[in-house]
Enzyme design. Structure first.
Site, mmCIF file in Angstrom:
data_model
loop_
_atom_site.group_PDB
_atom_site.id
_atom_site.type_symbol
_atom_site.label_atom_id
_atom_site.label_comp_id
_atom_site.label_asym_id
_atom_site.label_seq_id
_atom_site.Cartn_x
_atom_site.Cartn_y
_atom_site.Cartn_z
ATOM 1 N N GLN A 25 0.814 -1.219 0.000
ATOM 2 C CA GLN A 25 0.000 0.000 0.000
ATOM 3 C C GLN A 25 0.848 1.269 0.000
ATOM 4 O O GLN A 25 0.600 2.199 -0.763
ATOM 5 C CB GLN A 25 -0.910 0.016 1.232
ATOM 6 C CG GLN A 25 -1.887 -1.135 1.284
ATOM 7 C CD GLN A 25 -2.853 -1.008 2.444
ATOM 8 O OE1 GLN A 25 -4.005 -0.662 2.240
ATOM 9 N NE2 GLN A 25 -2.402 -1.283 3.646
ATOM 10 N N ASP B 8 14.930 -8.939 -2.712
ATOM 11 C CA ASP B 8 14.569 -9.652 -1.491
ATOM 12 C C ASP B 8 15.490 -9.126 -0.391
ATOM 13 O O ASP B 8 16.668 -9.471 -0.330
ATOM 14 C CB ASP B 8 14.756 -11.156 -1.692
ATOM 15 C CG ASP B 8 14.449 -11.964 -0.444
ATOM 16 O OD1 ASP B 8 14.153 -11.358 0.615
ATOM 17 O OD2 ASP B 8 14.517 -13.209 -0.506
ATOM 18 N N ILE B 9 14.931 -8.284 0.490
ATOM 19 C CA ILE B 9 15.790 -7.610 1.479
ATOM 20 C C ILE B 9 16.360 -8.572 2.523
ATOM 21 O O ILE B 9 17.277 -8.208 3.255
ATOM 22 C CB ILE B 9 15.076 -6.428 2.165
ATOM 23 C CG1 ILE B 9 13.856 -6.892 2.979
ATOM 24 C CG2 ILE B 9 14.697 -5.359 1.140
ATOM 25 C CD1 ILE B 9 13.251 -5.792 3.840
ATOM 26 N N THR C 297 3.746 -7.905 7.354
ATOM 27 C CA THR C 297 2.694 -7.209 8.098
ATOM 28 C C THR C 297 1.499 -8.093 8.457
ATOM 29 O O THR C 297 0.497 -7.593 8.964
ATOM 30 C CB THR C 297 2.169 -6.003 7.295
ATOM 31 O OG1 THR C 297 1.689 -6.468 6.024
ATOM 32 C CG2 THR C 297 3.254 -4.967 7.079
ATOM 33 N N THR D 36 6.104 0.808 13.151
ATOM 34 C CA THR D 36 4.717 0.609 13.579
ATOM 35 C C THR D 36 4.456 1.030 15.018
ATOM 36 O O THR D 36 5.365 0.992 15.858
ATOM 37 C CB THR D 36 4.341 -0.883 13.420
ATOM 38 O OG1 THR D 36 3.029 -1.107 13.940
ATOM 39 C CG2 THR D 36 5.307 -1.786 14.189
ATOM 40 N N ASP D 37 3.204 1.371 15.298
ATOM 41 C CA ASP D 37 2.749 1.631 16.672
ATOM 42 C C ASP D 37 2.792 0.357 17.518
ATOM 43 O O ASP D 37 2.772 0.429 18.751
ATOM 44 C CB ASP D 37 1.306 2.156 16.650
ATOM 45 C CG ASP D 37 0.342 1.157 16.006
ATOM 46 O OD1 ASP D 37 0.599 0.770 14.843
ATOM 47 O OD2 ASP D 37 -0.648 0.767 16.651
ATOM 48 N N TYR E 35 4.734 -9.740 15.580
ATOM 49 C CA TYR E 35 4.900 -8.681 14.582
ATOM 50 C C TYR E 35 5.552 -7.445 15.196
ATOM 51 O O TYR E 35 6.543 -6.923 14.675
ATOM 52 C CB TYR E 35 3.548 -8.330 13.971
ATOM 53 C CG TYR E 35 3.551 -7.036 13.181
ATOM 54 C CD1 TYR E 35 4.242 -6.930 11.975
ATOM 55 C CD2 TYR E 35 2.883 -5.908 13.652
ATOM 56 C CE1 TYR E 35 4.259 -5.742 11.258
ATOM 57 C CE2 TYR E 35 2.891 -4.717 12.941
ATOM 58 C CZ TYR E 35 3.581 -4.638 11.754
ATOM 59 O OH TYR E 35 3.602 -3.456 11.051
ATOM 60 N N LYS F 17 9.314 -5.911 14.353
ATOM 61 C CA LYS F 17 9.496 -4.543 13.856
ATOM 62 C C LYS F 17 10.411 -3.749 14.793
ATOM 63 O O LYS F 17 11.259 -2.975 14.332
ATOM 64 C CB LYS F 17 8.144 -3.841 13.701
ATOM 65 C CG LYS F 17 7.310 -4.334 12.531
ATOM 66 C CD LYS F 17 7.959 -4.070 11.178
ATOM 67 C CE LYS F 17 7.979 -2.583 10.839
ATOM 68 N NZ LYS F 17 8.590 -2.337 9.489
#
Length: 288
Positions: A11, A35-36, A61, A100-101, A124, A128
């Site tokens: 997105q 591909d990281i 995600t 991310t929060d 997740y 992160k």
């Protein structure tokens, strides 16, 4: 200036491409091209393109799936972020990394500041946070921006799911006791491009749209605006339900509002209320 964006197909990468200022040369790469998680490939591809700036919009995600797929979540969110930071350091490339929060546990009742203690409560969020730490330790001058509740006209997200369910179902129950702020990815993209144009900006920032909402509030607004715009034919009852009535594999923070003051000040971009941004996104979706 040449800017390389990872995570093409996602997105945010889509919105970054859509909102890219003409003065920047944009290279957008997906997993098939970059591909990281593969350090050697990262070094090779970035050396080939020689960007001035990298925006890392690639991430694992799938919050619930991560609970049983932790190795892959960490491979993308921690190892991938570290691989990019290592190459950026070696080649003197500026890095903007999206987080991310979910690095927070949601126990506060006032907006999270950038220096508040982190304490993720799911895989997740933990993966992160590990990536954020890797980026900061490798490249202290990197920009890390935490965001939340992201949606776009492109890809799968809460807004598009709600529009589909509201057209199909006689009624819906939506969680009311998880509170945060929706974020139209176009607004985040605008902030990121403003920061790209300001090479002096570094550090950790928060960015969402303005205001506060529960998932229930968000769903109600989606229905109201979609009916107003002729995207839904009729309203269905939407009931507020507790998160305990809708168990998920991953626990989610009950409070995810994050403070945007420093992000607005540094970028010179003001947040816009989430309901206005939702209306803008629905207009864009309708005309797509």
């Amino acid at each position: 200036m040449k800017v390389l964006v990872t995570g093409k197909g996602g997105q945010l990468a889509w919105e970054l491409a859509d909102k890219a200022p003409t003065e920047f040369e944009l290279i957008s790469l997906g997993r098939t091209e970059l591909d990281i998680t593969n350090a050697e490939l990262v070094q090779q591809v970035i050396s080939q393109h020689q960007p001035d700036v990298i925006i890392n919009a690639a991430a694992y995600t799938a919050v619930d799936k991560a609970e049983t797929d932790a190795d892959m979540a960490y491979a993308v969110n921690e190892t991938g972020a570290r691989n990019l930071a290592n190459v950026c350091k070696a080649q003197n490339i500026r890095l903007l990394h999206v987080s991310t929060d979910f690095v927070f546990d949601g126990t506060k009742t006032t907006p999270y500041q950038t220096d508040d203690a982190t304490n993720p409560i799911n895989v997740y969020g933990a993966s992160k946070l590990a990536g954020d730490i890797a980026v900061h330790e490798t490249l202290p001058e990197a920009v890390i921006v935490r965001t939340a509740w992201v949606y776009s006209t492109n890809g799968n997200n809460f807004v598009k799911t709600m529009l589909r369910l509201m057209a199909e179902k006689p009624q819906l129950g939506i969680v009311y006791d998880q509170v945060g702020t929706p974020t139209w990815a176009a607004g985040l993209a605008k902030w990121l491009w403003a920061v790209v144009a300001k090479p002096e900006v570094s550090g950790t920032f928060h960015w969402t749209d303005a205001g506060v909402a529960s998932w229930y509030d968000f769903a109600v607004a989606i229905q109201e605006l979609a009916i107003e715009k002729g995207m839904l034919q009729q309203a269905i009852p939407i009931s507020p339900i507790p998160a305990s009535s809708y168990p998920t594999p991953a626990t989610r923070p009950s409070f995810s509002v994050i403070d945007k003051f420093s992000a607005e000040a540094e970028a010179g971009v003001k947040t816009i209320h989430w309901r206005k941004q939702l209306s803008n996104m629905l207009d864009a979706l309708k005309s797509a």
